[in-house]
Design a protein around this motif. Structure first.
Motif, PDB file in Angstrom:
ATOM      1  N   TRP A 113       2.198   1.978  -3.505  1.00  0.00           N
ATOM      2  CA  TRP A 113       1.248   2.658  -4.389  1.00  0.00           C
ATOM      3  C   TRP A 113       1.151   4.146  -4.061  1.00  0.00           C
ATOM      4  CZ3 TRP A 113      -0.575   1.313  -8.863  1.00  0.00           C
ATOM      5  CH2 TRP A 113      -0.639  -0.040  -9.206  1.00  0.00           C
ATOM      6  N   THR A 114       1.321   4.512  -2.806  1.00  0.00           N
ATOM      7  CA  THR A 114       1.276   5.934  -2.472  1.00  0.00           C
ATOM      8  C   THR A 114       2.484   6.674  -3.037  1.00  0.00           C
ATOM      9  OG1 THR A 114       2.414   5.615  -0.347  1.00  0.00           O
ATOM     10  CG2 THR A 114       0.013   5.452  -0.345  1.00  0.00           C
ATOM     11  N   TYR A 115       3.623   5.993  -3.159  1.00  0.00           N
ATOM     12  CA  TYR A 115       4.808   6.627  -3.717  1.00  0.00           C
ATOM     13  C   TYR A 115       4.801   6.645  -5.248  1.00  0.00           C
ATOM     14  CZ  TYR A 115       7.043   6.798   0.851  1.00  0.00           C
ATOM     15  OH  TYR A 115       7.334   7.091   2.158  1.00  0.00           O
ATOM     16  N   GLY A 145       0.818  -1.204   0.000  1.00  0.00           N
ATOM     17  CA  GLY A 145       0.000   0.000   0.000  1.00  0.00           C
ATOM     18  C   GLY A 145       0.852   1.255   0.000  1.00  0.00           C
ATOM     19  N   TRP A 146       1.961   1.242   0.739  1.00  0.00           N
ATOM     20  CA  TRP A 146       2.877   2.381   0.746  1.00  0.00           C
ATOM     21  C   TRP A 146       3.510   2.553  -0.631  1.00  0.00           C
ATOM     22  CZ3 TRP A 146       5.909   3.999   5.600  1.00  0.00           C
ATOM     23  CH2 TRP A 146       5.061   3.993   6.714  1.00  0.00           C
ATOM     24  N   GLY A 180      -5.171  -1.026  -5.721  1.00  0.00           N
ATOM     25  CA  GLY A 180      -4.681  -1.278  -4.366  1.00  0.00           C
ATOM     26  C   GLY A 180      -5.575  -2.215  -3.590  1.00  0.00           C
TER      27      GLY A 180
END
Length: 298
Positions: A238-240, A235-236, A280
């Motif tokens: 995808w945020t980056y 998940g992190w 996600g």
């Protein structure tokens, strides 16, 4: 010679006398007791399990509430349609975009970048985290610099990444790797320290060496928590992605979002965000399925 009488026989007269000595229960007391209803179980109980159907219904309700708030803001004229398009316009754009091969190409590029950076972070961070969680000297050597660097925002590394790796695909993968690596080392180390020391001592009692204890006790015991950590770190990653696709790109979902922002195509921005959320969610559900199948005892 006569046999002694059982103890119950000698106690029977006393029990009868005691029962006669007790005052009889009043009719009003019996009526009050009979009319008292059992307490109703509260709807919210701490750590209480609920049926799967109830869980799914509550989850669906949360999305309905979000859609209702969105509809009230957009259809009710409380927000400018340039900044808050209506749901029907966004969903029409959503299906129009997914009907083109070009948009699927953008999705594929973004998925490749995320998975490359995430897998590279897992390959490097998991052994280091296991090492730091197993040995105290390794923890003292590894964790302080990891703690120091993990508070540095990944965006601050963009100038260095452009110097080191240029502006090609390797730069995007490297940024996602940096965003995940330091956090994953610390989380894997913490997961490893949660393994029961009694299991390790039992393996030594049975004659296992240090490597055998790591291989047959620590690694199998940490695997369920390790899969959960990987699920969180994906998940992190995808945020980056959107941050990584700010580095001189002309492809990817982040690029399509930024391009739509320049022309105030807000519905396309919403579509890009929704697609990122759906991808996600699908990847998260895959990890949850693997966790249930591979480690049902956890």
């Amino acid at each position: 010679m006569s046999e002694p009488s059982p103890p119950t026989a000698s106690l029977a007269p006393a029990a009868v006398a005691a029962s006669k000595a007790q005052p009889p229960q009043s009719h009003a007391g019996k009526k009050a007791f009979a009319g008292k209803k059992p307490k109703k179980r509260p709807a919210f109980r701490i750590f209480e399990d609920i049926p799967k159907s109830g869980f799914l219904a509550t989850a669906a309700l949360s999305f309905v509430v979000m859609l209702t708030v969105w509809s009230a803001l957009s259809y009710g004229g409380l927000m400018n349609p340039v900044f808050m398009p209506t749901p029907d316009k966004v969903f029409r754009t959503f299906f129009d975009q997914l009907g083109t091969s070009a948009y699927w190409h953008q999705i594929g590029i973004s998925v490749f970048r995320v998975m490359a950076g995430f897998v590279l972070a897992c390959v490097v961070a998991i052994p280091i985290g296991l090492f730091a969680g197993t040995y105290r000297h390794a923890e003292a050597f590894v964790e302080p610099p990891m703690e120091f660097i993990r508070y540095m925002p990944a965006v601050a590394f963009i100038p260095l990444i452009m110097v080191w790796a240029g502006i090609g695909e390797s730069a995007k993968v490297l940024l996602i790797f940096i965003g995940c690596f330091f956090q994953m080392v610390l989380m894997v180390s913490a997961d490893t320290r949660l393994v029961s020391k009694d299991l390790v001592q039992a393996s030594f009692t049975l004659g296992a060496s240090r490597w055998q204890a790591i291989q047959t006790v620590i690694i199998p015991a940490v695997q369920p928590r390790l899969l959960t950590t990987m699920r969180l770190m994906l998940g992190w990653a995808w945020t980056y992605l959107v941050v990584a696709e700010l580095i001189a790109v002309n492809s990817g979902l982040g690029y399509t979002i930024m391009k739509a922002q320049r022309f105030l195509n807000t519905e396309q921005i919403f579509v890009g965000i929704i697609v990122l959320g759906l991808i996600g969610l699908i990847s998260d559900r895959i990890f949850a399925f693997l966790s249930r199948r591979l480690f049902p005892w956890a």
